[in-house]
Design a protein around this motif. Structure first.
Motif, short mmCIF file in Angstrom:
data_model
loop_
_atom_site.label_atom_id
_atom_site.label_comp_id
_atom_site.label_asym_id
_atom_site.label_seq_id
_atom_site.Cartn_x
_atom_site.Cartn_y
_atom_site.Cartn_z
N GLN A 21 7.80 15.93 -14.03
CA GLN A 21 7.49 15.52 -13.75
C GLN A 21 6.12 14.36 -14.10
O GLN A 21 5.78 13.21 -13.98
CB GLN A 21 7.09 15.34 -12.04
CG GLN A 21 7.12 13.92 -11.72
CD GLN A 21 8.75 12.68 -11.95
OE1 GLN A 21 9.72 13.78 -12.09
NE2 GLN A 21 8.15 11.83 -11.61
N LEU A 22 4.91 15.46 -14.35
CA LEU A 22 3.36 15.02 -14.13
C LEU A 22 3.66 14.14 -15.78
O LEU A 22 2.67 13.20 -15.76
CB LEU A 22 2.54 15.85 -14.27
CG LEU A 22 2.02 16.25 -12.74
CD1 LEU A 22 1.21 17.81 -12.22
CD2 LEU A 22 1.59 15.17 -12.21
N SER A 23 4.15 15.14 -16.51
CA SER A 23 3.84 14.33 -18.27
C SER A 23 4.68 13.44 -18.12
O SER A 23 3.91 12.67 -18.60
CB SER A 23 4.64 15.40 -18.79
OG SER A 23 4.10 16.89 -18.59
N LYS A 24 5.73 13.07 -17.51
CA LYS A 24 6.40 11.26 -17.15
C LYS A 24 5.46 10.75 -17.05
O LYS A 24 5.66 9.74 -17.90
CB LYS A 24 7.53 11.56 -16.56
CG LYS A 24 8.87 12.25 -17.32
CD LYS A 24 10.35 12.37 -16.63
CE LYS A 24 11.33 13.13 -17.18
NZ LYS A 24 12.56 13.35 -16.61
N GLU A 25 4.84 10.83 -15.34
CA GLU A 25 4.24 10.14 -15.00
C GLU A 25 3.03 9.85 -15.69
O GLU A 25 1.98 8.79 -15.42
CB GLU A 25 3.43 10.51 -13.77
CG GLU A 25 5.26 10.84 -12.39
CD GLU A 25 4.61 11.15 -11.38
OE1 GLU A 25 3.17 11.89 -10.82
OE2 GLU A 25 5.11 11.40 -10.71
N ALA A 26 2.09 10.93 -16.06
CA ALA A 26 1.19 10.93 -17.06
C ALA A 26 1.68 9.73 -18.60
O ALA A 26 0.52 9.23 -19.88
CB ALA A 26 0.68 11.82 -17.78
#
Length: 266
Positions: A33-38
């Protein structure tokens, strides 16, 4: 950089602990999820199958959840037991046992079915992607094209030799010479064959003849006929490629083309 590859391995905590991984399943879900948000628009995730205690049901659960998390690329690797590892030691001591061939075969069949139904197209033995999200980086290796090396421990290839930079950062910063491996024409032929055979595209017979000035069929006639007879390979549209069955037994298929020793590093 718009592509990130994550070594998820499993979304079952018990399997991750057994693998010796330091992350948990929840942490894996969170980092996706963090990778997508980044802002990473091309996300690849790895899973392993065939590990002790693993079942077809548990790999199906991990794979189903992973696909729901939405990476555009998934790599699935069958477990390889390397000598000297904790896994190898515990298997030798009888503390752990691997799934049977029938069990790993069932896992493999299930994985192929679920990925296809999920819209992930196989383009290399262990790699599956949504349309247009194949790894352009890795395709350079599999198509046996030249590539550059940047950083400590990195390897570059110019078509004739490989250069591997010093692995220790201090040695690399001092400018110590890289290790150089000169590849004989025979080794170049073999590597081009088995690297290209990893892909669904297979080996272009024209590319082989253009590069080496000789016919693939004349060089490897008996080997190709044997693989075709086994149902592991086929000739089609100017290419020699592995069938789905051949990809399942890829390492055995590649052995047909490995007949020479490498020259020593210089």
């Amino acid at each position: 950089v718009d592509r990130l590859s994550l070594g998820i391995q499993s979304l079952e905590d018990s399997e991750l602990r057994l693998m010796g991984r330091t992350h948990t399943a929840d942490e894996a879900r969170h980092i996706i999820q963090l990778s997508k948000e980044a802002g990473f628009t091309r996300l690849s995730c790895d899973l392993i199958y065939g590990f002790p205690t693993q079942t077809a049901a548990s790999i199906e659960a991990s794979l189903t959840e992973l696909m729901a998390l939405g990476p555009s690329h998934i790599s699935i690797y069958g477990l390889s037991v390397e000598p000297g590892t904790v896994l190898s030691h515990k298997l030798q001591k009888g503390l752990w046992t691997l799934p049977t061939d029938e069990e790993t075969g069932a896992m493999y069949d299930l994985i192929m079915d679920r990925l296809a139904k999920g819209g992930y197209e196989r383009y290399e033995i262990s790699n599956f992607a949504k349309a247009g999200d194949e790894s352009r980086h890795n395709l350079i290796y599999w198509h046996y094209h030249p590539y550059l090396a940047f950083g400590a421990g990195a390897t570059g290839f110019d078509g004739r030799k490989r250069e591997t930079n010093q692995a220790y950062l201090a040695a690399y910063e001092r400018g110590e010479a890289p290790e150089i491996e000169i590849l004989s024409p025979a080794v170049q032929r073999e590597e081009m064959i088995f690297m290209n055979l990893r892909t669904v595209r297979g080996l272009s017979l024209l590319d082989y003849e253009t590069r080496f000035g000789r016919s693939f069929e004349l060089d490897y006639g008996p080997e190709t006929e044997d693989l075709i007879h086994k149902g592991w390979a086929k000739r089609e549209d100017g290419h020699f490629r592995l069938t789905p069955l051949g990809m399942q037994y890829g390492n055995l298929a590649f052995e047909a083309f490995i007949t020479t020793d490498r020259e020593p590093q210089k």
